[in-house]
Design a protein around this motif. Structure first.
Motif, PDB file in Angstrom:
ATOM      1  N   GLN A 184      35.902  51.568  36.799  1.00 28.25           N
ATOM      2  CA  GLN A 184      36.678  50.592  36.037  1.00 28.25           C
ATOM      3  C   GLN A 184      38.128  50.532  36.519  1.00 28.25           C
ATOM      4  O   GLN A 184      38.713  49.459  36.602  1.00 28.25           O
ATOM      5  N   ALA A 185      38.702  51.702  36.835  1.00 25.81           N
ATOM      6  CA  ALA A 185      40.069  51.713  37.349  1.00 25.81           C
ATOM      7  C   ALA A 185      40.150  51.004  38.702  1.00 25.81           C
ATOM      8  O   ALA A 185      41.085  50.241  38.962  1.00 25.81           O
ATOM      9  N   THR A 186      39.156  51.230  39.559  1.00 23.98           N
ATOM     10  CA  THR A 186      39.137  50.566  40.858  1.00 23.98           C
ATOM     11  C   THR A 186      38.999  49.054  40.709  1.00 23.98           C
ATOM     12  O   THR A 186      39.668  48.277  41.399  1.00 23.98           O
ATOM     13  N   LEU A 187      38.131  48.629  39.788  1.00 24.42           N
ATOM     14  CA  LEU A 187      37.972  47.195  39.552  1.00 24.42           C
ATOM     15  C   LEU A 187      39.250  46.578  39.007  1.00 24.42           C
ATOM     16  O   LEU A 187      39.620  45.450  39.385  1.00 24.42           O
ATOM     17  N   ALA A 188      39.974  47.300  38.138  1.00 24.35           N
ATOM     18  CA  ALA A 188      41.223  46.783  37.602  1.00 24.35           C
ATOM     19  C   ALA A 188      42.266  46.611  38.703  1.00 24.35           C
ATOM     20  O   ALA A 188      42.984  45.598  38.749  1.00 24.35           O
ATOM     21  N   VAL A 189      42.363  47.584  39.606  1.00 25.48           N
ATOM     22  CA  VAL A 189      43.305  47.472  40.722  1.00 25.48           C
ATOM     23  C   VAL A 189      42.929  46.298  41.621  1.00 25.48           C
ATOM     24  O   VAL A 189      43.797  45.542  42.093  1.00 25.48           O
ATOM     25  N   ALA A 190      41.632  46.121  41.867  1.00 22.20           N
ATOM     26  CA  ALA A 190      41.186  44.985  42.687  1.00 22.20           C
ATOM     27  C   ALA A 190      41.533  43.653  42.021  1.00 22.20           C
ATOM     28  O   ALA A 190      41.946  42.704  42.697  1.00 22.20           O
ATOM     29  N   MET A 191      41.406  43.583  40.700  1.00 21.67           N
ATOM     30  CA  MET A 191      41.764  42.354  39.996  1.00 21.67           C
ATOM     31  C   MET A 191      43.253  42.074  40.097  1.00 21.67           C
ATOM     32  O   MET A 191      43.676  40.917  40.270  1.00 21.67           O
ATOM     33  N   MET A 192      44.082  43.120  40.006  1.00 22.35           N
ATOM     34  CA  MET A 192      45.525  42.918  40.118  1.00 22.35           C
ATOM     35  C   MET A 192      45.911  42.467  41.520  1.00 22.35           C
ATOM     36  O   MET A 192      46.735  41.559  41.698  1.00 22.35           O
ATOM     37  N   LEU A 193      45.308  43.107  42.548  1.00 24.28           N
ATOM     38  CA  LEU A 193      45.601  42.694  43.919  1.00 24.28           C
ATOM     39  C   LEU A 193      45.137  41.268  44.179  1.00 24.28           C
ATOM     40  O   LEU A 193      45.818  40.499  44.868  1.00 24.28           O
ATOM     41  N   ARG A 194      43.998  40.909  43.628  1.00 20.50           N
ATOM     42  CA  ARG A 194      43.490  39.549  43.809  1.00 20.50           C
ATOM     43  C   ARG A 194      44.425  38.538  43.158  1.00 20.50           C
ATOM     44  O   ARG A 194      44.706  37.472  43.719  1.00 20.50           O
ATOM     45  N   GLY A 195      44.935  38.884  41.958  1.00 20.37           N
ATOM     46  CA  GLY A 195      45.860  37.979  41.295  1.00 20.37           C
ATOM     47  C   GLY A 195      47.148  37.787  42.064  1.00 20.37           C
ATOM     48  O   GLY A 195      47.692  36.677  42.122  1.00 20.37           O
ATOM     49  N   VAL A 196      47.637  38.860  42.692  1.00 16.06           N
ATOM     50  CA  VAL A 196      48.879  38.750  43.461  1.00 16.06           C
ATOM     51  C   VAL A 196      48.651  37.985  44.753  1.00 16.06           C
ATOM     52  O   VAL A 196      49.441  37.102  45.120  1.00 16.06           O
ATOM     53  N   MET A 197      47.560  38.285  45.468  1.00 14.42           N
ATOM     54  CA  MET A 197      47.330  37.645  46.759  1.00 14.42           C
ATOM     55  C   MET A 197      46.930  36.190  46.626  1.00 14.42           C
ATOM     56  O   MET A 197      47.064  35.423  47.587  1.00 14.42           O
ATOM     57  N   ARG A 198      46.450  35.780  45.470  1.00 17.77           N
ATOM     58  CA  ARG A 198      46.113  34.361  45.281  1.00 17.77           C
ATOM     59  C   ARG A 198      47.357  33.515  45.068  1.00 17.77           C
ATOM     60  O   ARG A 198      47.300  32.290  45.166  1.00 17.77           O
ATOM     61  N   SER A 199      48.479  34.143  44.777  1.00 15.85           N
ATOM     62  CA  SER A 199      49.713  33.407  44.522  1.00 15.85           C
ATOM     63  C   SER A 199      50.443  33.143  45.840  1.00 15.85           C
ATOM     64  O   SER A 199      50.744  34.072  46.595  1.00 15.85           O
ATOM     65  N   ARG A 200      50.719  31.902  46.121  1.00 11.58           N
ATOM     66  CA  ARG A 200      51.465  31.556  47.327  1.00 11.58           C
ATOM     67  C   ARG A 200      52.886  32.102  47.261  1.00 11.58           C
ATOM     68  O   ARG A 200      53.442  32.544  48.266  1.00 11.58           O
ATOM     69  N   GLU A 201      53.463  32.098  46.065  1.00 10.97           N
ATOM     70  CA  GLU A 201      54.820  32.613  45.905  1.00 10.97           C
ATOM     71  C   GLU A 201      54.880  34.117  46.199  1.00 10.97           C
ATOM     72  O   GLU A 201      55.800  34.599  46.868  1.00 10.97           O
TER      73      GLU A 201
END
Length: 232
Positions: free
Chosen positions: A182-199
Protein backbone atom coordinates in the motif's frame (compact mmCIF):
# COMPACT_ATOMS: atom_id res chain seq x y z
CA UNK A 1 5.99 -26.11 -17.19
CA UNK A 2 9.02 -24.99 -15.27
CA UNK A 3 8.57 -21.36 -16.22
CA UNK A 4 5.00 -21.48 -14.91
CA UNK A 5 6.22 -22.72 -11.55
CA UNK A 6 8.89 -20.03 -11.49
CA UNK A 7 6.41 -17.30 -12.39
CA UNK A 8 4.02 -18.55 -9.72
CA UNK A 9 6.80 -18.50 -7.13
CA UNK A 10 7.71 -14.94 -8.09
CA UNK A 11 4.10 -13.82 -7.85
CA UNK A 12 3.73 -15.45 -4.44
CA UNK A 13 6.92 -13.76 -3.26
CA UNK A 14 5.70 -10.37 -4.50
CA UNK A 15 2.33 -10.89 -2.81
CA UNK A 16 4.02 -11.79 0.47
CA UNK A 17 6.27 -8.74 0.13
CA UNK A 18 3.27 -6.49 -0.53
CA UNK A 19 1.57 -7.76 2.62
CA UNK A 20 4.67 -7.13 4.71
CA UNK A 21 3.83 -4.65 7.49
CA UNK A 22 5.97 -1.55 7.87
CA UNK A 23 5.97 0.03 11.32
CA UNK A 24 7.10 3.58 11.99
CA UNK A 25 7.70 4.45 15.64
CA UNK A 26 7.90 8.19 16.33
CA UNK A 27 9.13 9.56 19.66
CA UNK A 28 9.13 13.32 20.20
CA UNK A 29 10.74 14.93 23.24
CA UNK A 30 10.46 18.70 23.58
CA UNK A 31 11.42 20.97 26.46
CA UNK A 32 11.08 24.72 25.87
CA UNK A 33 13.39 25.52 22.93
CA UNK A 34 14.96 22.07 22.65
CA UNK A 35 13.26 19.32 20.67
CA UNK A 36 14.35 15.99 19.22
CA UNK A 37 12.55 13.38 17.14
CA UNK A 38 13.46 9.70 17.03
CA UNK A 39 12.26 7.72 14.00
CA UNK A 40 12.37 3.92 14.10
CA UNK A 41 11.28 2.18 10.89
CA UNK A 42 10.96 -1.61 10.87
CA UNK A 43 10.05 -3.98 8.06
CA UNK A 44 10.64 -7.70 8.69
CA UNK A 45 14.36 -8.01 9.50
CA UNK A 46 15.20 -4.50 8.33
CA UNK A 47 15.44 -1.64 10.80
CA UNK A 48 16.34 2.02 10.38
CA UNK A 49 16.75 4.33 13.38
CA UNK A 50 17.46 8.04 13.14
CA UNK A 51 17.68 10.86 15.65
CA UNK A 52 16.70 14.31 14.39
CA UNK A 53 17.40 17.51 16.30
CA UNK A 54 14.42 19.69 15.43
CA UNK A 55 15.92 22.76 17.09
CA UNK A 56 19.01 22.56 14.88
CA UNK A 57 16.88 21.91 11.80
CA UNK A 58 14.70 24.94 12.57
CA UNK A 59 17.77 27.14 13.08
CA UNK A 60 19.29 25.96 9.78
CA UNK A 61 15.99 26.57 7.95
CA UNK A 62 15.72 30.09 9.34
CA UNK A 63 19.33 30.79 8.36
CA UNK A 64 18.70 29.61 4.80
CA UNK A 65 15.57 31.74 4.54
CA UNK A 66 17.53 34.75 5.80
CA UNK A 67 20.32 34.24 3.26
CA UNK A 68 17.83 33.78 0.44
CA UNK A 69 16.05 36.96 1.45
CA UNK A 70 19.29 38.93 1.51
CA UNK A 71 20.46 37.51 -1.81
CA UNK A 72 17.12 38.00 -3.51
CA UNK A 73 17.47 39.81 -6.82
CA UNK A 74 21.23 39.30 -7.10
CA UNK A 75 22.39 37.56 -10.32
CA UNK A 76 23.81 34.09 -10.12
CA UNK A 77 27.41 33.30 -11.19
CA UNK A 78 27.85 33.24 -14.94
CA UNK A 79 25.16 35.83 -15.59
CA UNK A 80 22.28 33.41 -15.03
CA UNK A 81 19.18 35.18 -13.76
CA UNK A 82 17.05 33.80 -10.93
CA UNK A 83 13.98 33.55 -13.16
CA UNK A 84 12.48 30.25 -12.08
CA UNK A 85 9.08 30.76 -10.50
CA UNK A 86 8.55 28.80 -7.28
CA UNK A 87 6.20 25.86 -7.34
CA UNK A 88 2.69 26.72 -6.22
CA UNK A 89 2.10 24.92 -2.93
CA UNK A 90 -1.64 24.55 -3.52
CA UNK A 91 -1.12 22.94 -6.93
CA UNK A 92 1.57 20.64 -5.57
CA UNK A 93 -0.77 19.55 -2.78
CA UNK A 94 -3.48 18.87 -5.37
CA UNK A 95 -1.05 16.69 -7.34
CA UNK A 96 -0.04 14.70 -4.26
CA UNK A 97 -3.54 14.66 -2.77
CA UNK A 98 -4.84 11.31 -4.11
CA UNK A 99 -1.71 9.43 -3.07
CA UNK A 100 -1.60 11.06 0.36
CA UNK A 101 -5.29 10.34 1.00
CA UNK A 102 -4.86 6.71 0.00
CA UNK A 103 -1.81 6.38 2.25
CA UNK A 104 -3.68 7.94 5.16
CA UNK A 105 -6.64 5.56 4.72
CA UNK A 106 -4.28 2.59 4.57
CA UNK A 107 -2.34 3.62 7.70
CA UNK A 108 -3.46 2.68 11.19
CA UNK A 109 -2.22 4.08 14.47
CA UNK A 110 -2.17 1.43 17.22
CA UNK A 111 -0.48 3.76 19.71
CA UNK A 112 -0.79 7.50 20.28
CA UNK A 113 0.34 8.74 23.67
CA UNK A 114 0.72 12.45 24.28
CA UNK A 115 1.77 14.14 27.51
CA UNK A 116 1.88 17.91 27.64
CA UNK A 117 3.21 19.83 30.63
CA UNK A 118 2.68 23.59 30.75
CA UNK A 119 3.56 26.23 33.31
CA UNK A 120 2.95 29.97 33.47
CA UNK A 121 4.07 32.92 35.54
CA UNK A 122 1.46 32.16 38.21
CA UNK A 123 -1.22 29.62 39.03
CA UNK A 124 -3.86 31.40 36.93
CA UNK A 125 -1.66 31.36 33.83
CA UNK A 126 -0.80 27.70 34.36
CA UNK A 127 -4.46 26.73 34.64
CA UNK A 128 -5.33 28.75 31.53
CA UNK A 129 -2.48 27.16 29.57
CA UNK A 130 -3.61 23.71 30.71
CA UNK A 131 -7.12 24.38 29.38
CA UNK A 132 -5.68 25.54 26.06
CA UNK A 133 -3.49 22.45 26.00
CA UNK A 134 -6.49 20.14 26.43
CA UNK A 135 -8.29 21.95 23.61
CA UNK A 136 -5.31 21.70 21.29
CA UNK A 137 -4.74 18.04 22.10
CA UNK A 138 -8.32 17.04 21.29
CA UNK A 139 -8.35 19.16 18.14
CA UNK A 140 -5.22 17.26 17.08
CA UNK A 141 -6.88 13.94 17.89
CA UNK A 142 -9.97 14.89 15.91
CA UNK A 143 -7.86 15.75 12.85
CA UNK A 144 -5.83 12.56 13.16
CA UNK A 145 -9.05 10.57 13.44
CA UNK A 146 -10.14 12.01 10.11
CA UNK A 147 -6.88 11.05 8.40
CA UNK A 148 -5.78 7.83 10.11
CA UNK A 149 -7.37 4.80 11.72
CA UNK A 150 -6.83 5.38 15.42
CA UNK A 151 -7.28 2.44 17.75
CA UNK A 152 -9.20 3.66 20.82
CA UNK A 153 -7.30 1.38 23.19
CA UNK A 154 -3.98 2.90 22.16
CA UNK A 155 -4.89 6.59 22.62
CA UNK A 156 -3.83 8.33 25.82
CA UNK A 157 -3.64 12.10 26.33
CA UNK A 158 -2.60 14.01 29.45
CA UNK A 159 -2.13 17.74 30.01
CA UNK A 160 -0.42 18.56 33.31
CA UNK A 161 -0.23 22.13 34.69
CA UNK A 162 3.01 23.08 36.40
CA UNK A 163 2.53 25.72 39.10
CA UNK A 164 6.21 25.95 40.02
CA UNK A 165 7.92 27.37 36.95
CA UNK A 166 7.35 28.47 33.37
CA UNK A 167 7.85 25.69 30.87
CA UNK A 168 6.46 23.85 27.91
CA UNK A 169 7.25 20.15 27.67
CA UNK A 170 5.88 17.65 25.18
CA UNK A 171 6.34 13.89 25.10
CA UNK A 172 4.84 12.02 22.16
CA UNK A 173 4.94 8.28 21.51
CA UNK A 174 3.26 7.28 18.26
CA UNK A 175 3.29 4.10 16.16
CA UNK A 176 2.09 4.01 12.54
CA UNK A 177 1.62 0.78 10.61
CA UNK A 178 1.01 0.26 6.89
CA UNK A 179 1.46 -2.54 4.38
CA UNK A 180 4.50 -2.25 2.14
CA UNK A 181 2.41 -2.77 -0.98
CA UNK A 182 0.00 0.00 0.00
CA UNK A 183 2.86 2.39 0.77
CA UNK A 184 4.48 1.61 -2.58
CA UNK A 185 1.19 2.17 -4.41
CA UNK A 186 0.72 5.50 -2.61
CA UNK A 187 4.19 6.68 -3.66
CA UNK A 188 3.48 5.60 -7.24
CA UNK A 189 0.23 7.58 -7.20
CA UNK A 190 2.02 10.69 -5.95
CA UNK A 191 4.75 10.38 -8.59
CA UNK A 192 2.13 9.85 -11.28
CA UNK A 193 0.27 12.96 -10.15
CA UNK A 194 3.42 15.06 -10.28
CA UNK A 195 4.68 13.73 -13.62
CA UNK A 196 1.30 14.23 -15.28
CA UNK A 197 1.54 17.96 -14.57
CA UNK A 198 3.24 19.97 -17.30
CA UNK A 199 4.01 22.70 -14.78
CA UNK A 200 5.76 20.27 -12.42
CA UNK A 201 7.83 18.78 -15.25
CA UNK A 202 8.90 22.24 -16.38
CA UNK A 203 9.79 23.22 -12.82
CA UNK A 204 11.93 20.09 -12.34
CA UNK A 205 13.63 20.61 -15.70
CA UNK A 206 14.41 24.26 -14.93
CA UNK A 207 15.66 23.35 -11.46
CA UNK A 208 18.11 20.81 -12.89
CA UNK A 209 19.20 23.32 -15.51
CA UNK A 210 19.77 25.99 -12.86
CA UNK A 211 21.89 23.62 -10.79
CA UNK A 212 23.97 22.85 -13.85
CA UNK A 213 24.43 26.55 -14.59
CA UNK A 214 25.48 27.22 -11.01
CA UNK A 215 28.14 24.51 -11.16
CA UNK A 216 29.74 26.32 -14.11
CA UNK A 217 32.19 25.04 -16.67
CA UNK A 218 35.34 26.60 -15.17
CA UNK A 219 37.65 24.97 -12.67
CA UNK A 220 38.02 26.58 -9.24
CA UNK A 221 41.61 27.64 -10.08
CA UNK A 222 40.82 29.18 -13.47
CA UNK A 223 40.70 32.91 -13.84
CA UNK A 224 37.79 34.97 -15.19
CA UNK A 225 39.33 35.02 -18.69
CA UNK A 226 40.15 31.29 -18.78
CA UNK A 227 38.08 28.33 -19.82
CA UNK A 228 37.64 25.07 -17.92
CA UNK A 229 41.16 23.86 -18.96
CA UNK A 230 42.90 26.93 -17.62
CA UNK A 231 43.63 28.28 -21.14
CA UNK A 232 42.81 31.89 -22.08
Amino acid sequence: MGWLIGAGAVLLALAALALLPVRVHLTLAQANLQASLRVDVRAAFLRLVREIGLSEKAADALEQVWHRWRERGEPLPGGVRESIAPMDGARLAAMLGPGLRYLARATRCPRFRLRLEVGGADACDSALLAGLGWSGAYILLAQLGRWLRLEPGGVAVAVVPNFQRQLLRTDLDCILSVRLGQATLAVAMMLRGVMRSREARAWLRDTRRRKGDRSGERTPDSGPDEDGDGKP
